[in-house]
Design an enzyme around this catalytic site. Structure first.
Site, mmCIF file in Angstrom:
data_model
loop_
_atom_site.group_PDB
_atom_site.id
_atom_site.type_symbol
_atom_site.label_atom_id
_atom_site.label_comp_id
_atom_site.label_asym_id
_atom_site.label_seq_id
_atom_site.Cartn_x
_atom_site.Cartn_y
_atom_site.Cartn_z
ATOM 1 N N ASN A 12 0.864 -1.181 0.000
ATOM 2 C CA ASN A 12 0.000 0.000 0.000
ATOM 3 C C ASN A 12 0.903 1.234 0.000
ATOM 4 O OD1 ASN A 12 -1.808 2.038 0.510
ATOM 5 N ND2 ASN A 12 -2.371 1.346 2.569
ATOM 6 N N TRP A 13 1.027 1.849 -1.174
ATOM 7 C CA TRP A 13 1.950 2.984 -1.295
ATOM 8 C C TRP A 13 1.386 4.245 -0.641
ATOM 9 C CZ3 TRP A 13 3.970 2.921 -7.094
ATOM 10 C CH2 TRP A 13 4.672 1.719 -7.324
ATOM 11 N N LYS A 14 0.108 4.244 -0.294
ATOM 12 C CA LYS A 14 -0.532 5.437 0.276
ATOM 13 C C LYS A 14 -0.297 6.642 -0.643
ATOM 14 C CE LYS A 14 -0.157 3.208 4.709
ATOM 15 N NZ LYS A 14 -0.139 3.301 6.157
ATOM 16 N N GLY A 57 2.384 2.030 10.805
ATOM 17 C CA GLY A 57 3.349 3.129 10.689
ATOM 18 C C GLY A 57 4.048 3.486 11.982
ATOM 19 N N HIS A 62 -9.532 0.830 4.651
ATOM 20 C CA HIS A 62 -8.268 1.061 5.364
ATOM 21 C C HIS A 62 -8.526 2.028 6.521
ATOM 22 C CE1 HIS A 62 -4.241 2.420 6.312
ATOM 23 N NE2 HIS A 62 -3.809 1.298 5.735
ATOM 24 N N GLU A 91 -6.952 4.472 7.635
ATOM 25 C CA GLU A 91 -6.755 5.894 7.350
ATOM 26 C C GLU A 91 -7.968 6.486 6.649
ATOM 27 O OE1 GLU A 91 -2.926 5.436 5.492
ATOM 28 O OE2 GLU A 91 -2.118 4.848 7.436
ATOM 29 N N GLU A 108 -5.449 -5.264 10.398
ATOM 30 C CA GLU A 108 -4.470 -4.208 10.652
ATOM 31 C C GLU A 108 -4.817 -3.462 11.936
ATOM 32 O OE1 GLU A 108 -2.325 -2.900 6.845
ATOM 33 O OE2 GLU A 108 -4.115 -1.696 7.018
ATOM 34 N N SER A 131 3.308 -2.299 10.373
ATOM 35 C CA SER A 131 4.744 -2.354 10.650
ATOM 36 C C SER A 131 5.361 -3.709 10.308
ATOM 37 C CB SER A 131 5.025 -1.965 12.110
ATOM 38 O OG SER A 131 4.630 -0.625 12.336
ATOM 39 N N GLY A 151 2.819 -1.236 4.315
ATOM 40 C CA GLY A 151 2.857 0.185 3.989
ATOM 41 C C GLY A 151 4.289 0.637 3.726
ATOM 42 N N GLY A 152 4.945 1.151 4.759
ATOM 43 C CA GLY A 152 6.270 1.750 4.619
ATOM 44 C C GLY A 152 7.268 0.876 3.865
HETATM 45 P P1 PGA Z 1 2.807 0.121 7.651
HETATM 46 O O1 PGA Z 1 1.359 0.369 7.012
HETATM 47 O O2 PGA Z 1 3.348 -1.160 7.052
HETATM 48 O O3 PGA Z 1 3.619 1.320 7.256
HETATM 49 O O4 PGA Z 1 2.629 0.003 9.127
HETATM 50 C C1 PGA Z 1 0.472 -0.691 6.804
HETATM 51 C C2 PGA Z 1 -0.800 -0.203 6.196
HETATM 52 O O5 PGA Z 1 -1.253 0.899 6.505
HETATM 53 O O6 PGA Z 1 -1.414 -0.905 5.368
#
Ligand code: PGA
Length: 252
Positions: free
Chosen positions: A9-11, A173, A95, A97, A167, A212, A233-234
């Protein structure tokens, strides 16, 4: 029996088309280390068409980060499932967010999941408790509510292509991933909920862990019986890290 799926997930990254295409090429090359694993990249909507053209039809899979459940109409800024048709195979829905910043409710996530399936897209439905909910001992109740709502619009779970991503919001994050045992406990609960909804389909539905995930913790997470990959994510913005996570999934 469930092939692992690792979705990046590149956000809201990267911020230029050139960087997005370069990252897609790098991830595609990195994914060759683990051909048995389904690798998915989820770039920002505005880069989807260019990324798809850049990697071609036989490359890694592509996902969108969200979509609307309606096909067309007065929904400023939104993306219709018809617009994603032919561009992506997957779409992340619900998600945390989007739940936090964009008013995504359980009810809307359920409508989106049903719409995605109706349009031949594989939903990655994300669920997870917030830190204060975990502290209050509400994790199981939150998961139960969110998973039921996510699949509530589907008549059956068979051949829907559904993926669930667990999640925990406090792990996203933060560098503070859930322990493999805690993640497994919740993923097993999710499978029980799916079993109650559709006993035949539940064992075939991939359940990812997200929050994470790194090259370091991936192996232990993937060794758990109900964890079938990750939503990353990251680390998905770093091709070497993503490749290491893919290798860990291939080994599990
Ligand atoms: P993260 O994000 O790996 O940076 O914790 C995961 C996500 O939001 O899908």
């Amino acid at each position: 029996m469930r092939a692992p799926i690792i979705a990046g997930n590149w956000k809201m990254n990267p911020t230029t088309l050139d960087e997005a295409v370069a990252l897609a090429h790098a991830v595609e090359a990195a994914a060759r280390v683990a051909p048995s694993v389904t690798a998915v990249i989820c770039p920002p909507t505005i880069w989807l068409a260019d990324v798809q053209r850049a990697i071609g039809r036989d490359g890694i899979s592509i996902g969108a980060q969200t979509m609307h459940f309606e096909e067309r109409g007065a929904f400023t800024g939104e993306t219709s499932p018809l617009m994603l048709d032919g561009l992506v195979q997957f779409v992340i829905l619900g998600h945390s967010e989007r739940r936090l910043y964009d008013g995504e409710t359980d009810e809307r996530v359920g409508r989106k999941v049903a719409s995605a399936v109706a349009h031949g897209l594989r939903p990655i439905a994300a669920v997870g408790e917030r830190a204060e909910e975990r502290r209050a001992g509400e994790t199981a109740a939150v998961i139960d509510r969110q998973v039921r709502a996510a699949v509530g619009g589907l008549d059956s779970l068979t051949r829907t292509g559904l993926v669930i991503a667990y999640e925990p919001v406090w792990a996203i994050g933060t560098g503070d991933a859930a322990s493999a045992a805690d993640a497994q406990e919740v993923c097993a609960q999710i499978r029980q909920i799916l079993r109650a909804a559709d006993a035949d389909a539940a064992d075939a539905i991939p359940i990812q862990y997200g929050g994470s995930v790194t090259a370091e913790n991936a192996g232990e997470l993937f060794s758990q019986p109900d964890i079938d990959g990750a939503l990353v994510g990251g680390a998905s913005l770093k091709p070497d890290q993503f490749a290491a996570i893919l290798r860990a999934a291939a080994r599990a």
